[in-house]
Design a protein around this motif. Structure first.
Motif, PDB file in Angstrom:
ATOM      1  N   ARG B  32       0.838  -1.195   0.000  1.00  0.00           N
ATOM      2  CA  ARG B  32       0.000   0.000   0.000  1.00  0.00           C
ATOM      3  C   ARG B  32       0.869   1.238   0.000  1.00  0.00           C
ATOM      4  O   ARG B  32       2.013   1.219   0.443  1.00  0.00           O
ATOM      5  N   PRO B  34       0.249   4.948   1.501  1.00  0.00           N
ATOM      6  CA  PRO B  34      -0.742   5.683   2.298  1.00  0.00           C
ATOM      7  C   PRO B  34      -0.407   7.156   2.535  1.00  0.00           C
ATOM      8  O   PRO B  34      -0.027   7.539   3.639  1.00  0.00           O
ATOM      9  N   ARG B  66      -4.039   4.507  -0.424  1.00  0.00           N
ATOM     10  CA  ARG B  66      -4.912   4.711   0.736  1.00  0.00           C
ATOM     11  C   ARG B  66      -4.700   6.106   1.318  1.00  0.00           C
ATOM     12  O   ARG B  66      -3.626   6.423   1.822  1.00  0.00           O
ATOM     13  N   PHE B  67      -5.714   6.928   1.237  1.00  0.00           N
ATOM     14  CA  PHE B  67      -5.613   8.260   1.831  1.00  0.00           C
ATOM     15  C   PHE B  67      -5.892   8.176   3.318  1.00  0.00           C
ATOM     16  O   PHE B  67      -6.935   7.682   3.714  1.00  0.00           O
TER      17      PHE B  67
END
Lengths: 466, 91
Positions: B32, B34, B66-67
């Motif tokens: 991921r 982020p 992914r924020f």
């Protein structure tokens, strides 16, 4: 979005309370800090650490229901106040903040801390390898502890050294300051080390990927030379970009023995580095522009370009020889008069005589006026971070020079909008994605070519610059 | 095929993942990226994007963008759209 996981995170917190591994703590922020201890002194247990599971469940529910004010209570993990790793000294999992959230609105008034949330997010998304920068190395034991206690999917956290670059800053706070205090035109200013800035400067995605590949990944902190990034793009552009002629600071040249109305179309190779390169035509006429730097009235020994009485080659055109210099009343050179040798068309003399310099030029009648933005490094200091609070004092005042009276050959009107090209001898350029139009072309310099003359100039000091 | 395996073994993280696959600890790699939506991505993030998306690509896995929105702060759409654009264009 992690806010989608808030319910799940809450349930996991209740799970830890039920296991006797989390408690509600009423210490103030200052007291919490005091109790935490230091790197050398162990922490002290909070007086609320011994609350019963029932009491904690009740208080945590009431925290969630909004019965308490901001900062009055937190939920903490019950780990070890004497751990040598401060992150394990009963870290905070939830704090009270009566604030609207952009996605969950007013549903929640308790919000998870980074350490609590991050591992759960990774776990829910079934991440296998959670890759982060070195400053999270000390947080890994906590990341692991939470996931082990919850007995849920446990990604492997791996840390690597973040990128540091010479002659720039990469702290978000500092970049924001550069934008807000208008040292640059915005986040996508072509001098910014942002991805959008680099893109506007002319860096293609594959160049950035290639650079990242080259710097590699390690666990040791180091600072990468900005020149490596420039090297990556230069290497690519040398092979892929067409060459055109443009004159940044024009000096008028009049070819006295060239017929007034005559025009010629000369053939020029688009990319000499590519054996299959196409070619184009470049118009030639009596009045031309050359670069001001390419002429010296009283040249030093190492200057081989145009000077009174001297012959040079105009790229793809003819040999020309300077016979006269015209000046204004302030003694500024405004025109250079030359003769050309019609026998040298294409760039070689049938009698075999040599010239020491080949210069770029444009035909004044056919030239297109352009704006050129010459970018340089944003900072004069190699290690900006070492300057601490003085970092802004080493912002390079000459990092952007705008030339509004430059000229280029008419072919430039055929450019593709995202085409990167070389202005011969001047560097690599691309159209500015924001300000460029066909009517008012604006070109950014992506990177300079290596310049042997500059080196000589440096070696000899300023004495030779007129 | 051999060349592929060679190119995968270029950094220590890829080595770790290769081992995890060989030891059957995992099947499909999921990484991921982020970012916090409070600024524009810079060349340092590019390193992380290349690493995370690059690993997912090399190993036939996926990488989540992914924020981080765990804090109740107003979201700046300028930052979110720029991050999306930058990450997508880079990979």
């Amino acid at each position: 979005m992690p806010s989608n996981y808030f319910d799940k995170m809450y349930d996991y917190a209740v799970q830890l309370i039920n296991a006797g591994l989390a408690y509600v703590c009423d210490l103030s922020a200052d007291e919490t800090r005091e109790y935490r201890g230091t790197l050398t002194a162990p922490g002290t247990e909070s007086p609320y650490r011994k609350r019963t599971i029932e009491e904690n469940l009740d208080l945590f529910l009431r925290m969630k229901n909004g019965e308490f004010g901001d900062g009055s209570k937190v939920l903490r993990a019950k780990i070890d106040m004497t751990s040598s790793n401060i992150n394990l000294r009963d870290p905070v999992m939830y704090r009270i903040m009566h604030a609207d959230h952009p996605h969950t609105g007013n549903k929640w008034c308790i919000y998870p801390t980074y350490d609590w949330a991050h591992g759960i997010e990774d776990s829910i998304e079934k991440i296998t390898h959670s890759i982060c920068t070195l400053e999270f190395e000390d947080h890994r034991p906590l990341y692991d502890w939470f996931l082990e206690q919850l007995k849920i999917h446990h990604p492997r956290q791996i840390e690597f050294a973040r990128l540091n670059l010479t002659f720039t800053v990469l702290s978000k706070r500092k970049l924001l300051q550069l934008v807000e205090e208008k040292y640059v035109s915005g986040w996508d200013d072509p001098r910014m080390p942002t991805i959008s800035g680099l893109r506007r400067r002319g860096y293609k995605p594959e160049i950035i990927r290639n650079f990242c590949e080259k710097i590699g990944v390690s666990k040791a902190n180091s600072t990468v030379d900005f020149a490596l990034l420039e090297h990556c793009i230069r290497e690519d552009l040398n092979v892929t970009s067409n060459r055109y002629m443009g004159v940044l600071r024009p000096l008028k040249v009049v070819i006295e023995n060239y017929p007034d109305e005559k025009e010629e179309e000369l053939t020029a190779v688009n990319n000499p580095a590519d054996p299959n390169s196409s070619s184009r035509v470049v118009p030639f006429s009596k009045v031309l522009y050359i670069e001001q730097d390419d002429f010296m009235e009283n040249p030093p020994k190492d200057f081989y370009r145009l000077a009174p009485g001297r012959e040079v080659r105009l790229r793809y055109a003819y040999f020309i020889k300077c016979i006269n210099v015209i000046k204004d009343s302030n003694n500024n050179i405004i025109e250079v008069h030359c003769t050309y040798d019609p026998e040298t068309k294409g760039g070689n003399a049938p009698d075999g005589r040599k010239v020491k310099a080949t210069m770029h030029w444009v035909s004044a009648k056919h030239a297109k006026k352009i704006e050129v933005r010459l970018y340089d490094r944003l900072f004069t200091s190699e290690f900006v971070e070492n300057e601490k609070d003085n970092w802004k004092s080493c912002i390079n005042p000459k990092s952007c020079e705008v030339l509004k009276e430059s000229f280029c050959e008419p072919y430039i009107a055929n450019l593709k909008l995202d085409e990167r090209f070389q202005f011969e001898r001047l560097g690599y350029f691309c159209a500015d994605s924001k300000d460029h139009t066909i009517e008012n072309p604006v070109f950014n310099r992506i990177v300079q070519l290596k310049d042997a003359w500059e080196k000589i100039k440096k070696k000899m000091g300023n004495s030779i610059i007129n | 095929m051999n060349e592929n395996i060679e190119s995968i073994r270029v950094n220590f993280i890829k080595n770790i993942i290769t081992e995890d696959i060989e030891n059957k600890k995992i099947e499909k790699v999921i990484t991921r990226f982020p970012p916090e939506p409070n600024g524009y991505l810079h060349i340092g993030h590019a390193k992380s994007i290349c690493l995370n998306f690059g690993i997912a690509k090399d190993f036939g896995g996926i990488c989540n963008l992914r924020f981080d929105d765990t804090n109740p702060v107003k979201e700046d759409m300028e930052y979110i759209s720029s991050i999306k654009e930058d990450a997508v264009k880079l990979f």
